[in-house]
Design a protein around this motif. Sequence first.
Motif, mmCIF file in Angstrom:
data_model
loop_
_atom_site.group_PDB
_atom_site.id
_atom_site.type_symbol
_atom_site.label_atom_id
_atom_site.label_comp_id
_atom_site.label_asym_id
_atom_site.label_seq_id
_atom_site.Cartn_x
_atom_site.Cartn_y
_atom_site.Cartn_z
ATOM 1 N N SER A 130 26.980 56.395 74.993
ATOM 2 C CA SER A 130 28.013 56.106 73.965
ATOM 3 C C SER A 130 28.422 57.369 73.221
ATOM 4 N N ALA A 171 12.994 48.581 78.506
ATOM 5 C CA ALA A 171 14.041 48.145 77.566
ATOM 6 C C ALA A 171 14.390 49.274 76.596
ATOM 7 N N ASP A 172 13.346 49.970 76.104
ATOM 8 C CA ASP A 172 13.567 51.092 75.167
ATOM 9 C C ASP A 172 14.368 52.208 75.836
ATOM 10 N N LYS A 231 16.381 51.950 78.408
ATOM 11 C CA LYS A 231 17.765 51.516 78.671
ATOM 12 C C LYS A 231 18.607 51.602 77.392
ATOM 13 N N ARG A 232 17.986 51.254 76.276
ATOM 14 C CA ARG A 232 18.695 51.386 74.984
ATOM 15 C C ARG A 232 19.004 52.858 74.704
ATOM 16 N N GLU A 233 18.004 53.704 75.001
ATOM 17 C CA GLU A 233 18.178 55.152 74.784
ATOM 18 C C GLU A 233 19.310 55.687 75.672
ATOM 19 N N GLU A 234 19.327 55.219 76.954
ATOM 20 C CA GLU A 234 20.364 55.656 77.883
ATOM 21 C C GLU A 234 21.760 55.196 77.398
ATOM 22 N N ALA A 235 21.813 53.960 76.930
ATOM 23 C CA ALA A 235 23.088 53.409 76.436
ATOM 24 C C ALA A 235 23.571 54.217 75.221
ATOM 25 N N ALA A 236 22.626 54.604 74.353
ATOM 26 C CA ALA A 236 22.981 55.383 73.167
ATOM 27 C C ALA A 236 23.507 56.736 73.559
#
Length: 200
Positions: free
Chosen positions: A198, A187-188, A190-195
């Motif tokens: 963006s 989850a961490d 995936k959040r990092e990848e999304a950031a």
Amino acid sequence: TAVRARIAALTSRLGDELKQRNALSARLRDAELVITAKRRQVDGLRAGQAVAERRRSELGGEQAREQDALESERESLAALSRTAYMIGREEQLKLLLNQDNPAGVGRTLTYYGYFAAARSSKIEEIRGHVIRLQQLVAEIEQQTAVLKALEGDASREMAGLKRARAERTDALSALTQQVSSGNQQLADLKREEAAVESLV
């Protein structure tokens, strides 16, 4: 990217760990079924021992009663033998000569003979029964010993199964924690990848 590569590696590892966890859970369920079956077997063996013990006790009581009856018959036969001995051959002749009814004395002596024969027959019958009871008690004691040995084996086997189950439970708990930790990492990432995406 590096994050995507880590996500792929972590996803693969989590897939393997989930398979392991499912396999371990299945083995635990199987172990529970085996332990339950073994517990039933132990309970059945204990119940068999209790039945055998009750039967042995009943037969012991019957054996004591038959032994008493045997002693009583032996005493009666001994009394008859003493009486017949005391009468003796000469005494029989005196009785015959002194009695008004010699035939009555003869009948009495014949009855003594019949009674003695009947007592001897009864003693043999009771002795046979006592021997049979002893055999039954011995058979039951042997059966009880076999049941105890089987119960001991089953109990030891069940103890081993319980230890194995405890080890598997610990392993499953550790694996579940590992999967949970892996999911958090994923989850961490995936959040990092999304950031990162963006920002691009």
